[in-house]
Design a protein around this motif. Sequence first.
Motif, short mmCIF file in Angstrom:
data_model
loop_
_atom_site.label_atom_id
_atom_site.label_comp_id
_atom_site.label_asym_id
_atom_site.label_seq_id
_atom_site.Cartn_x
_atom_site.Cartn_y
_atom_site.Cartn_z
N THR A 90 0.16 5.56 -15.41
CA THR A 90 -1.31 5.13 -14.99
C THR A 90 -2.07 5.49 -16.29
O THR A 90 -2.97 4.65 -16.60
CB THR A 90 -1.79 5.82 -13.68
N TYR B 34 -6.35 0.70 -8.01
CA TYR B 34 -5.74 -0.20 -7.17
C TYR B 34 -4.17 -0.28 -7.23
O TYR B 34 -3.70 0.00 -8.39
CB TYR B 34 -6.12 -1.63 -7.21
N VAL B 35 -3.51 -0.41 -6.05
CA VAL B 35 -1.98 -0.68 -6.08
C VAL B 35 -2.10 -2.37 -5.47
O VAL B 35 -2.83 -2.66 -4.79
CB VAL B 35 -1.28 0.20 -4.98
N PRO B 36 -1.52 -3.12 -6.66
CA PRO B 36 -1.66 -4.50 -6.18
C PRO B 36 -1.43 -4.87 -4.71
O PRO B 36 -0.49 -4.42 -4.21
CB PRO B 36 -0.85 -5.24 -7.07
N ILE B 44 -9.17 -7.90 -7.20
CA ILE B 44 -8.68 -7.22 -8.49
C ILE B 44 -8.86 -7.92 -9.79
O ILE B 44 -9.62 -7.53 -10.82
CB ILE B 44 -7.20 -7.10 -8.38
N HIS B 48 -10.94 -6.97 -13.27
CA HIS B 48 -10.54 -6.92 -14.45
C HIS B 48 -11.52 -7.84 -15.53
O HIS B 48 -11.58 -7.50 -16.41
CB HIS B 48 -9.33 -7.40 -14.56
N PRO B 57 -4.70 0.32 -12.36
CA PRO B 57 -3.61 0.10 -11.71
C PRO B 57 -3.02 1.31 -11.43
O PRO B 57 -2.67 2.16 -12.59
CB PRO B 57 -2.80 -1.10 -12.35
N THR B 59 0.76 3.50 -9.83
CA THR B 59 1.71 3.48 -9.63
C THR B 59 2.25 3.75 -8.11
O THR B 59 3.16 3.64 -7.38
CB THR B 59 2.95 4.40 -10.34
N GLU B 61 -0.30 5.16 -4.21
CA GLU B 61 -1.70 4.96 -3.77
C GLU B 61 -2.37 6.39 -3.88
O GLU B 61 -3.63 6.60 -3.94
CB GLU B 61 -1.76 4.68 -2.32
#
Lengths: 196, 182
Positions: A90, B34-36, B44, B48, B57, B59, B61
């Motif tokens: 991240t 966010y987590v997609p 989203i 952007h 983004p 990896t 939550e």
Amino acid sequence: MSAIPARLDRRAVVARLLKDRGDAIVVTGLGSPTYDVAACGDHDRNVYLWGAMGGCAVMALGLALARPDTPVIAVTGDGEMLMGLGSFATIAVQAPKNLTVVVLDNGLYGETGGQASHSVVTDIAAVAAATGIQDARAIAAMGDVEALAARATSLGNGPCVAVVKIDQAERERVLPTRDGHAIRVRVRQALGLTID
Amino acid sequence: MNAMHPQATHASPAGWPMDIFAGLKAAGVRQVAYVPDGGHAALIRAVHDDPGMVAIPLTTEEEGVALVSGAWLGGDRACLLMQSSGVGNCINMLSLVRNMGGPFLTFVTMRGEWGEFNPWQVPMGTGTPDAFRLMGVHVMRADTPDAVGPTAAAAIRMAYEGGSAVAVLLGQQLIGAKVFVK
């Protein structure tokens, strides 16, 4: 004489790291890193975590993105970092120039009985590098801590992750406040923000 | 419903994700982690595309919980977008929000509650409101397109003006059940 150099003393490492911290904001990972930073003297730009394991580096990222001209330093341990390894990825995507993550790596979970951590096998600096963090360092000598301190208290070309190999000695616990609300108020005031 | 006065249930022309976006912009939210999720895809994309926002983004939550807390300490308003399957991942990290205070705002697209084909989504979908309540997060909900904008505005006000921890659940009926094609 052993060919293996003596591992560094955690308190000496953190003291050198923060000696000339200037206006840097420091976020501490729960357990010994929180005590190490407190042992350098309380500071109104210190954010002490006593929980939220795995969140230290990425909390520091939020701060770094909010204050792009202010150096932000996460000081955490190998166990705390292992719980948030994804945050390296991240951080790599955001690539802030003002964020340094210092992992004090003694290879064990000191707070819970000294169980071996994965860093005995897993190279945390290599993990950071593999996620795309260009400046990922493994540090075993005090001279390299000097260079790290200079980097951490200024703006670089991108984020830096430094894994510092420290000895396994347990040091006196220097306990800062556990009142997160008080820390919130103090840090925001130090940054010239409203308290809520 | 009164047949003489049918209730209008239209979304704004831009659709409900843009109603959330407009609310975030109006409140000066800068960092959006966010987590997609398919239900959040339009929002989203808008984040952007906005030069005044930082899209982050994650990896997982729980990173977002810590990140938005740090953002706010540094003076940025921030929020977290995720789907219901990620809410359980946040449980312990929400102790940070409880202990430090400050606003917490998340928009959660619900899976596993309405025509869900994938049973693996159902347990966390069922448990999502309780998971938030366990950790002291105020739960709000929108199930129709026209409810999203006002609910978002109310949640934004509670979070950033009141300093509360708030989750807005976006019902699966808004998004529709995901269609799996073999």
